[in-house]
Write an enzyme that holds these catalytic residues in place. Structure first.
Site, short mmCIF file in Angstrom:
data_model
loop_
_atom_site.label_atom_id
_atom_site.label_comp_id
_atom_site.label_asym_id
_atom_site.label_seq_id
_atom_site.Cartn_x
_atom_site.Cartn_y
_atom_site.Cartn_z
N ASP A 1 20.23 24.58 18.27
CA ASP A 1 20.70 25.07 19.56
C ASP A 1 20.42 26.57 19.59
OD1 ASP A 1 22.22 25.25 22.01
OD2 ASP A 1 23.83 26.10 20.79
N ASP B 1 26.55 24.58 18.06
CA ASP B 1 27.92 25.09 18.05
C ASP B 1 28.73 24.78 19.29
OD1 ASP B 1 26.73 26.92 19.91
OD2 ASP B 1 28.38 28.29 19.48
N ASP C 1 26.84 20.45 22.41
CA ASP C 1 26.08 20.01 21.24
C ASP C 1 26.77 18.87 20.49
OD1 ASP C 1 24.18 22.03 21.64
OD2 ASP C 1 25.39 23.48 20.53
#
Length: 734
Positions: A455, A633, A637
């Site tokens: 991410d 995080d 996600d």
């Protein structure tokens, strides 16, 4: 002040938390709520656990108790971790294990220490010293017999040797005898049963020879056998202590007492008696005993042992602190929010201990092999005794020596250590690098990973803006913008002021500063109105990047920003690619910042504007082509983290993301992620290597013992060497 939406989406997530290590597990209140209707955890110490067969026996006995959800034994740490419903108590489980001949004690996983480990080491060393002293004295008497002493003199020396050797064998062999007796009481053959039989056989045949005035007694061999068996066990103990687990490292940070302030008086109080709301004094140089908030004093904190970060951080009124941190420079008064079992440090130690004791494919294989192997040891020994009695025409001495050698040399100690030693060593090394393993199978799955998905915001970046090419802007414009930014608390304003300060540009003198909500900040400079904020408010043309704008008379200037990469992000990506892994970046941000970060970090495959469902779908798609490590995080996600083969979240992540992940990154540095993959692969190789070592040892050693080419003493040396070799092989992780 303008904030482009693709950049600012993570600013709203800010939450008051302790150090990154403190948020590595859910909050105490959340855990309390979950435990109201879910299984709790009980940890028992098993001081006499020895051998892989102990694992299956203890686990089976515990799992048979109504209300026990699961039970896992960590042979390296000699602990059992039990998930059980609230009605199950530690006293019940201890009673069950005592009925199986297994000593057990309740253990507080948050207050673990090396005390018990040190006590066991001292006890082994004491018995080893007694065995060595006796061995040297018996050897002196044996030299006299070997030199030609005969008849009454020889018998006298034999009896004196027996008077020294027999008490020594009884004392020095107690660790083996106790374990063997416990195994026999519950109807099984543990690994210390053959060792104990060998010691008894060597002693008995020596007494028999002395009683019959034989030419040779074997008291020297019996004492030497006890000495070398103890030496092997002590060296094994020390090698495992060096590969100290992450759970013990965390537990070593626990402070047993705190200085509580009661009506102005300082009262030293056991940590178990400290309650939320109490005021605690932490002096300079002391370790923080509780989680809490600083209400008085100013100092600096060393969080290195928890997060792996070397620089101290300032602490003052309002700073959230965590148990285990070191107060460096000044006294602090802390209002307690959690202590003892509810502290973040306690929960982290509990979490890691459970992960280290979890079952893996290799652990299950070792358990099955040891369960089949232990009975085979005794069958081989008794078969060898019968054969050599027949082959030698009734030579009892020769048959017993071979039988004892087979009993010792075939002990499956190395097999029992093959997997736990590696898991404990790897967990400890990763913890020291700043990675907290939550699930015991994560190491095994890391070894299989062939692609990594990252991410962006909050993972590869810190979620903190950083001005782009500020040095290329007119110096006067930067100085005016810095003066305006100093009057705002907006993240972009703070970043602009810090950037100007880093370039050595002093702010201009701007008067009558006034913040306009939703627009920006304005003031007077040299009699002219100047503004810093949104593009339309400043009359500027919007840039494609996240930016803020300065209206300086008739001129306008745009200051673009990027999200600051995490330390070590570029190194982690490069190391993963060098290791042969494919790296991909998935982000919900706009295309421009995602492309800029991908180019900066050297990631060729990237996607912008990805929705949460699309992230999970992409991870699932990649999983059909290989094994995926997901690093993320945010709340968006969580589904992708759960869909990946193995997952990592920073400690600053939301609770949902940390719960869904297998590993927590405690510090800001991303470099340890590459270390995790590398150590995971090494750990898998070490486990296989340990199986080969223990198997190869038996392939070579057992035939030698069966044909009479290995004495009991040589067998003790070989068996000890195999166990130490397995432990040392586990410690080769780097």
């Amino acid at each position: 002040m303008a904030v482009v939406e693709d950049f600012g989406q993570d600013y709203g997530r800010a939450q008051v938390s302790a150090c990154p290590a403190c948020v590595a597990v859910p909050a105490a209140e959340r855990i309390a709520a979950l435990r109201a209707d879910r299984a709790g955890r009980i940890v028992l110490s098993l001081p006499n656990a020895a051998g892989a067969q102990s694992i299956s026996v203890v686990e089976a006995a515990l799992q048979a108790v109504p209300g026990v959800v699961s039970a896992r034994v960590n042979l390296t740490l000699k602990r059992a971790s039990i998930e059980a419903m609230p009605q199950v108590t530690a006293a019940q489980l201890i009673e069950v294990l005592e009925g199986q001949g297994q000593e057990a004690h309740e253990l507080d996983p948050g207050l673990l220490s090396v005390t018990e480990t040190d006590r066991q080491g001292r006890e082994l060393l004491m018995r080893l010293g007694v065995a060595f002293f006796s061995m040297m004295n018996v050897m002196l008497l044996s030299v006299a017999v070997w030199s030609g002493a005969e008849d009454a003199t020889r018998d006298l020396f034999h009896w004196i040797s027996g008077a020294i050797a027999l008490p020594t064998v009884v004392f020095a062999g107690q660790p083996f005898f106790k374990s063997a007796w416990a195994s026999l009481r519950q109807g099984r053959l543990g690994m210390d049963v053959p060792i104990s039989l060998a010691l008894i056989l060597a002693s008995c045949i020596s007494v028999y020879e002395t009683w019959m005035s034989g030419h040779h007694a074997y008291f020297d061999a019996a004492v030497m056998l006890a000495f070398f068996l103890l030496l092997g066990r002590y060296l094994d103990h020390r090698t495992r202590a060096v590969a100290r687990s992450a759970a013990e490292e965390l537990a070593a940070l626990e402070v047993p007492r705190a200085i509580v302030l009661l009506d102005g008086a300082e009262v030293e109080t056991p940590i178990a008696a400290v309650q939320p709301g109490d005021l605690v004094l932490v002096r300079p140089g002391a370790r923080m005993p509780v989680d809490g908030v600083v209400v008085g004093g100013a100092s600096e904190l060393d969080r290195g042992l928890l997060t792996g970060e070397s620089l101290p951080v300032p602490a003052g009124e309002g700073t959230v602190v965590s148990a285990g941190e070191v107060n460096l420079t000044g006294p602090l008064t802390v209002r307690v929010t959690a202590a003892g079992k509810e502290s973040s440090l306690h929960r982290m130690a509990d979490l890691v201990a459970v992960a280290e004791g979890a079952k893996t494919r290799y652990t299950s294989l070792a358990d099955r092999a040891a369960g089949l192997y232990s009975p085979l040891v005794h069958i081989l020994s008794f078969s060898a005794f019968g054969y050599w009695m027949w082959a030698t025409g009734g030579d009892l001495r020769h048959a017993i020596n071979i039988s004892a050698a087979v009993l010792i040399i075939t002990c499956p100690c190395a097999l029992g250590l093959a997997v736990p030693a590696v898991i404990t060593s790897a967990s400890g090394k990763l913890f020291r690098k700043g990675l907290l393993i939550k699930h015991g199978t994560a190491l095994e799955r890391l070894a299989e990973v062939d692609r990594v998905v990252f991410d962006k915001t909050g993972t590869l970046t810190l979620g903190v803006p950083e001005p782009l090419a500020l040095a290329d802007q007119p110096r006067e414009a930067v100085a005016v913008a810095a003066a305006l930014a100093a009057g705002s608390s907006h993240p972009l304003a703070r970043a602009l002021a810090e950037g100007a300060r880093a370039l050595g540009i002093a702010p201009e003198a701007v008067q009558d500063l006034r913040e306009v909500p939703g627009q920006g900040i304005e003031g007077l400079w040299q009699g002219r109105r100047v503004r810093l904020g949104r593009a339309d408010w400043c009359g500027a043309k919007a840039l494609p990047e996240t930016a803020t704008y300065l209206a300086l008379g008739d001129a306008t200037h745009g200051f673009a920003f990027t999200d600051r990469p995490r330390p070590g992000a570029a190194e982690a990506v490069a190391a993963l690619q060098k290791a042969g892994l494919k790296v991909e970046l998935l982000s919900g941000d706009a295309e421009a910042p995602v492309r800029a970060l991908a180019e900066r970090l050297g990631i060729a495959d990237w996607r912008a504007g990805v929705l949460p469902a699309e992230k999970a779908a992409r991870v699932a798609e990649l999983s059909r082509m290989g094994k995926v490590l997901m690093v993320g995080d945010g709340l968006n996600d969580t589904a992708a983290l759960a869909a990946a083969h193995v997952s990592i979240s920073p400690a600053s992540a939301l609770d949902a993301a940390r719960v869904a992940s297998d590993i927590v990154l405690l510090g800001q540095d991303m470099a340890p992620i590459a270390d995790a993959v590398r150590i995971g692969r090494q750990a898998a190789r070490r486990m296989v290597g340990n199986f080969l070592i223990s198997g190869g040892y038996n392939v070579v050693a057992v035939p030698l013992a069966l044909v009479g080419m290995a004495t009991p003493l040589a067998a003790a040396l070989a068996m000890s060497l195999s166990s130490i070799t397995v432990s040392l092989n586990a410690m080769r992780l780097r």
